[in-house]
Design a protein around this motif. Structure first.
Motif, PDB file in Angstrom:
ATOM      1  N   VAL A  84       8.570   2.574 -11.673  1.00 22.29           N
ATOM      2  CA  VAL A  84       9.930   2.317 -11.720  1.00 22.29           C
ATOM      3  C   VAL A  84      10.550   3.609 -13.088  1.00 22.29           C
ATOM      4  CG1 VAL A  84      12.208   1.872 -12.569  1.00 22.29           C
ATOM      5  CG2 VAL A  84      10.017   0.948 -10.897  1.00 22.29           C
ATOM      6  N   GLU A  85       9.477   3.356 -14.617  1.00 23.66           N
ATOM      7  CA  GLU A  85       9.567   4.082 -15.632  1.00 23.66           C
ATOM      8  C   GLU A  85       9.081   5.526 -14.907  1.00 23.66           C
ATOM      9  OE1 GLU A  85       8.186   1.726 -18.881  1.00 23.66           O
ATOM     10  OE2 GLU A  85       6.998   2.691 -17.551  1.00 23.66           O
ATOM     11  N   GLU A  86       8.240   6.210 -13.794  1.00 27.66           N
ATOM     12  CA  GLU A  86       8.293   7.238 -14.125  1.00 27.66           C
ATOM     13  C   GLU A  86       9.509   7.823 -13.260  1.00 27.66           C
ATOM     14  OE1 GLU A  86       4.570   9.628 -10.750  1.00 27.66           O
ATOM     15  OE2 GLU A  86       4.255   8.436 -12.190  1.00 27.66           O
TER      16      GLU A  86
ATOM     17  N   ASP B 229      18.586   8.104 -11.798  1.00 29.90           N
ATOM     18  CA  ASP B 229      18.537   6.364 -11.198  1.00 29.90           C
ATOM     19  C   ASP B 229      18.683   6.014 -11.912  1.00 29.90           C
ATOM     20  OD1 ASP B 229      18.919   7.396  -8.677  1.00 29.90           O
ATOM     21  OD2 ASP B 229      17.070   7.745  -8.277  1.00 29.90           O
ATOM     22  N   GLY B 230      19.141   6.095 -13.265  1.00 36.97           N
ATOM     23  CA  GLY B 230      18.609   4.903 -14.751  1.00 36.97           C
ATOM     24  C   GLY B 230      19.086   3.556 -14.590  1.00 36.97           C
ATOM     25  N   HIS B 231      19.914   3.094 -13.336  1.00 36.44           N
ATOM     26  CA  HIS B 231      20.042   1.727 -13.460  1.00 36.44           C
ATOM     27  C   HIS B 231      18.704   0.692 -12.559  1.00 36.44           C
ATOM     28  CE1 HIS B 231      20.647   3.907  -9.405  1.00 36.44           C
ATOM     29  NE2 HIS B 231      20.076   2.762  -8.841  1.00 36.44           N
ATOM     30  N   PHE B 232      17.763   1.562 -12.776  1.00 33.52           N
ATOM     31  CA  PHE B 232      16.624   0.932 -11.920  1.00 33.52           C
ATOM     32  C   PHE B 232      16.148   0.073 -12.928  1.00 33.52           C
ATOM     33  CE2 PHE B 232      16.130   3.976  -7.954  1.00 33.52           C
ATOM     34  CZ  PHE B 232      16.808   2.831  -7.592  1.00 33.52           C
ATOM     35  N   LYS B 233      16.834   0.247 -14.313  1.00 30.53           N
ATOM     36  CA  LYS B 233      16.264   0.149 -15.605  1.00 30.53           C
ATOM     37  C   LYS B 233      15.824  -1.769 -15.389  1.00 30.53           C
ATOM     38  CE  LYS B 233      17.427   3.413 -19.150  1.00 30.53           C
ATOM     39  NZ  LYS B 233      17.856   3.968 -20.316  1.00 30.53           N
TER      40      LYS B 233
ATOM     41  N   ASN C  50       0.564  -0.917  -0.162  1.00 30.15           N
ATOM     42  CA  ASN C  50      -0.165  -0.020   0.073  1.00 30.15           C
ATOM     43  C   ASN C  50       0.811   1.043   0.276  1.00 30.15           C
ATOM     44  OD1 ASN C  50      -2.682  -1.069   0.146  1.00 30.15           O
ATOM     45  ND2 ASN C  50      -2.417  -2.021   1.658  1.00 30.15           N
ATOM     46  N   MET C  51       2.326   0.806  -0.444  1.00 28.25           N
ATOM     47  CA  MET C  51       3.013   2.244  -0.194  1.00 28.25           C
ATOM     48  C   MET C  51       4.007   2.147  -1.661  1.00 28.25           C
ATOM     49  SD  MET C  51       5.422   1.257   3.829  1.00 28.25           S
ATOM     50  CE  MET C  51       5.989   3.156   3.434  1.00 28.25           C
ATOM     51  N   VAL C  52       3.965   3.479  -2.122  1.00 31.18           N
ATOM     52  CA  VAL C  52       4.860   4.121  -3.308  1.00 31.18           C
ATOM     53  C   VAL C  52       6.182   4.593  -2.444  1.00 31.18           C
ATOM     54  CG1 VAL C  52       4.836   4.676  -5.279  1.00 31.18           C
ATOM     55  CG2 VAL C  52       2.951   4.596  -4.503  1.00 31.18           C
ATOM     56  N   PRO C  53       7.839   3.555  -2.904  1.00 26.48           N
ATOM     57  CA  PRO C  53       8.944   4.646  -3.134  1.00 26.48           C
ATOM     58  C   PRO C  53       9.387   6.418  -2.691  1.00 26.48           C
ATOM     59  CG  PRO C  53       9.291   2.912  -4.042  1.00 26.48           C
ATOM     60  CD  PRO C  53       7.515   3.363  -4.626  1.00 26.48           C
ATOM     61  N   TYR C  54       9.565   6.345  -1.722  1.00 23.89           N
ATOM     62  CA  TYR C  54       9.489   7.734  -1.404  1.00 23.89           C
ATOM     63  C   TYR C  54      10.966   8.310  -1.403  1.00 23.89           C
ATOM     64  CZ  TYR C  54       9.611  12.247   1.578  1.00 23.89           C
ATOM     65  OH  TYR C  54      10.278  13.410   1.177  1.00 23.89           O
ATOM     66  N   TYR C  55      11.787   7.151  -1.129  1.00 18.57           N
ATOM     67  CA  TYR C  55      13.762   7.234  -0.586  1.00 18.57           C
ATOM     68  C   TYR C  55      14.010   6.104  -1.717  1.00 18.57           C
ATOM     69  CZ  TYR C  55      12.268   8.619   3.638  1.00 18.57           C
ATOM     70  OH  TYR C  55      11.897   9.848   4.757  1.00 18.57           O
ATOM     71  N   PRO C  56      15.205   7.085  -2.571  1.00 20.01           N
ATOM     72  CA  PRO C  56      15.415   6.617  -3.596  1.00 20.01           C
ATOM     73  C   PRO C  56      16.042   4.474  -3.293  1.00 20.01           C
ATOM     74  CG  PRO C  56      16.728   7.936  -4.115  1.00 20.01           C
ATOM     75  CD  PRO C  56      15.755   7.587  -2.936  1.00 20.01           C
ATOM     76  N   GLY C  57      16.684   4.959  -2.229  1.00 20.14           N
ATOM     77  CA  GLY C  57      17.102   2.846  -1.487  1.00 20.14           C
ATOM     78  C   GLY C  57      16.049   1.875  -1.594  1.00 20.14           C
ATOM     79  N   ASP C  58      14.235   2.667  -2.010  1.00 20.15           N
ATOM     80  CA  ASP C  58      13.522   1.776  -0.985  1.00 20.15           C
ATOM     81  C   ASP C  58      12.232   1.159  -2.734  1.00 20.15           C
ATOM     82  OD1 ASP C  58      13.762   2.265   1.186  1.00 20.15           O
ATOM     83  OD2 ASP C  58      11.404   3.786   1.429  1.00 20.15           O
ATOM     84  N   VAL C  59      13.463   2.024  -3.309  1.00 14.70           N
ATOM     85  CA  VAL C  59      12.476   1.034  -5.147  1.00 14.70           C
ATOM     86  C   VAL C  59      13.139  -0.750  -5.280  1.00 14.70           C
ATOM     87  CG1 VAL C  59      13.027   1.590  -7.491  1.00 14.70           C
ATOM     88  CG2 VAL C  59      12.991   3.105  -6.097  1.00 14.70           C
ATOM     89  N   GLU C  60      14.381  -0.548  -4.651  1.00 14.57           N
ATOM     90  CA  GLU C  60      13.996  -2.175  -5.063  1.00 14.57           C
ATOM     91  C   GLU C  60      13.728  -3.237  -4.274  1.00 14.57           C
ATOM     92  OE1 GLU C  60      17.341  -5.595  -5.429  1.00 14.57           O
ATOM     93  OE2 GLU C  60      18.421  -3.548  -5.786  1.00 14.57           O
ATOM     94  N   PRO C  61      13.259  -3.014  -2.691  1.00 14.74           N
ATOM     95  CA  PRO C  61      12.925  -4.337  -1.517  1.00 14.74           C
ATOM     96  C   PRO C  61      11.446  -3.614  -1.583  1.00 14.74           C
ATOM     97  CG  PRO C  61      14.368  -2.086  -0.318  1.00 14.74           C
ATOM     98  CD  PRO C  61      14.482  -1.965  -1.971  1.00 14.74           C
ATOM     99  N   TRP C  62      10.365  -2.587  -2.351  1.00 19.74           N
ATOM    100  CA  TRP C  62       9.491  -2.772  -3.025  1.00 19.74           C
ATOM    101  C   TRP C  62       9.162  -3.369  -4.292  1.00 19.74           C
ATOM    102  CZ3 TRP C  62       7.202  -0.441  -7.521  1.00 19.74           C
ATOM    103  CH2 TRP C  62       6.212  -0.080  -7.253  1.00 19.74           C
ATOM    104  N   ALA C  63      10.140  -3.495  -4.816  1.00 23.60           N
ATOM    105  CA  ALA C  63       9.050  -3.429  -6.712  1.00 23.60           C
ATOM    106  C   ALA C  63      10.026  -5.280  -6.207  1.00 23.60           C
ATOM    107  CB  ALA C  63      10.941  -3.595  -7.314  1.00 23.60           C
ATOM    108  N   LYS C  64      10.587  -6.189  -5.577  1.00 28.88           N
ATOM    109  CA  LYS C  64      11.089  -7.451  -4.624  1.00 28.88           C
ATOM    110  C   LYS C  64       9.352  -7.801  -4.051  1.00 28.88           C
ATOM    111  CE  LYS C  64      15.557  -7.624  -4.329  1.00 28.88           C
ATOM    112  NZ  LYS C  64      16.577  -8.052  -2.918  1.00 28.88           N
ATOM    113  N   VAL C  65       8.351  -6.508  -3.341  1.00 27.33           N
ATOM    114  CA  VAL C  65       7.220  -7.248  -3.328  1.00 27.33           C
ATOM    115  C   VAL C  65       6.255  -7.211  -3.373  1.00 27.33           C
ATOM    116  CG1 VAL C  65       6.093  -7.103  -1.193  1.00 27.33           C
ATOM    117  CG2 VAL C  65       8.510  -6.345  -0.487  1.00 27.33           C
TER     118      VAL C  65
END
Length: 357
Positions: free
Chosen positions: A290-292, A300-304, A261-276
């Motif tokens: 992630v595209e947005e 943060d292009g490495h999130f591709k 029920n969350m959207v990543p606020y910190y860049p470091g949260d993007v990957e654990p959020w995506a795993k869930v």
């Protein structure tokens, strides 16, 4: 002295020699880039006072000149310049050590730790009450693996200045590396008294408790942080995993649902959020978020690479392969760091269709 250079600026003539750049450097290192106090200190050196006035006038004609034009400079060369001019940093009473401190940091990053330490030693000798110099030398020594020596300097730093937060953080890391987890926790907890929102300290305290087998204390530490930072996904991901390891799947599911029920606020949260979200099959949500994020923050292009999984799951193998080719050709280290993520979320067929061996 080498043959001077004669400059003509507008209707004025200036004689410039090899010592002039050093005066710009002294001004920037010791007097925060201003001439006034430097000039006041030179009342016993009228020839240097005259030089300062000349350089100040030159700047008024051509604009600010940085002392960095003499960099890089070795510590021995720096001291030789002072000796040649019969000046000692310790006798420049109104000089401040901050410029030397910053130069030592720069040397540690771009030259060598041994040069950085040599410069810090000059600072300590010249300004023995400057606590930050002891903290900096302690951090350099611990980085070199000289943990006991580093700890001694870091403790001296906080004895001189109890509010020196960086020293508590370094002491925590040093004792952690020595596997003295109780001492590490003590210093990280002290750090949190000054910086109560330092997530690194919370995570390290929790990890130290885990190393000691005190899982309950690790949970309490992370839960405390999660209650203070409502936007942090990583701490909820860590709590979810910890409860799973304990076999408390109901509590783990509670944190998993919070993340869903969350959207990543910190860049470091993007990957654990995506795993869930991968675990719950919500691939389109990952693509959209992630595209947005990458569009807003190209750095943060490495999130591709996180998009490879949802693209493959949604049947868009061409896009997945294109991303993989980009990272294989340019950033091998990052691609191989994500290989486990692909293998955990894609079938053998999907891996093959993406071109992952």
């Amino acid at each position: 002295m080498e043959k001077p250079i004669f400059l003509r600026v507008k209707d004025k003539n200036y004689m410039i020699d090899e010592r002039d750049p050093f005066f710009f450097l002294i001004r920037d290192l010791l007097y925060d880039g201003t001439w006034e106090v430097f000039a006041a200190e030179m009342h016993t050196h009228p020839e240097y006072l005259e030089r300062i006035h000349k350089l100040e006038d030159l700047e008024s004609e051509v604009g600010k000149i940085s002392g960095s034009l003499l960099l890089p400079i070795s510590v021995d060369e720096l001291l030789e310049y002072f000796e040649e001019l019969n000046l000692k940093p310790s006798e420049l009473w109104h000089g401040v050590p901050d410029g030397f401190y910053e130069l030592a940091q720069d040397k540690a990053e771009n030259e060598s730790l041994s040069e950085a330490i040599k410069l810090v030693d000059v600072v300590i000798e010249t300004w023995p009450e400057y606590a930050k110099a002891y903290e900096l030398k302690g951090s350099f020594l611990t980085e070199m693996g000289k943990l006991e020596d580093g700890i001694e300097f870091l403790k001296r730093a906080i004895n001189m200045d109890p509010g020196l937060v960086e020293a508590y953080a370094e002491l925590g890391q040093a004792f952690y590396n020595l596997e003295d987890y109780e001492e590490a926790i003590k210093y990280w907890q002290k750090e949190l008294e000054y910086t109560p929102h330092d997530k690194f300290a919370y995570f390290m305290i929790a990890d130290a408790y885990r190393k000691m087998g005190k899982v309950g204390s690790a949970l309490e530490t992370l839960k405390r942080f999660s209650s203070e930072d409502k936007k942090n996904i990583l701490v909820r991901y860590e709590l979810m995993q910890l409860y799973e390891q304990l076999g408390d799947y109901d509590s783990a599911k509670d944190y998993e649902n919070q993340i869903l029920n969350m959207v990543p606020y910190y860049p470091g949260d993007v990957e654990p959020w995506a795993k869930v979200f991968f675990k719950n099959g919500r691939y389109e949500d990952v693509v959209n978020v992630v595209e947005e994020h990458i569009q807003k923050y190209p750095i943060d292009g490495h999130f591709k690479l996180l998009l490879v999984v949802p693209y493959a799951k949604l049947g868009n193998y061409e896009k997945a392969r294109k991303i993989l080719e980009e990272f294989k050709n340019q950033k091998d280290w990052y691609f191989y760091g994500k290989k486990e993520l692909f293998e955990n979320n894609l079938s053998k067929r999907e891996l093959a269709l993406c071109g992952i061996e």
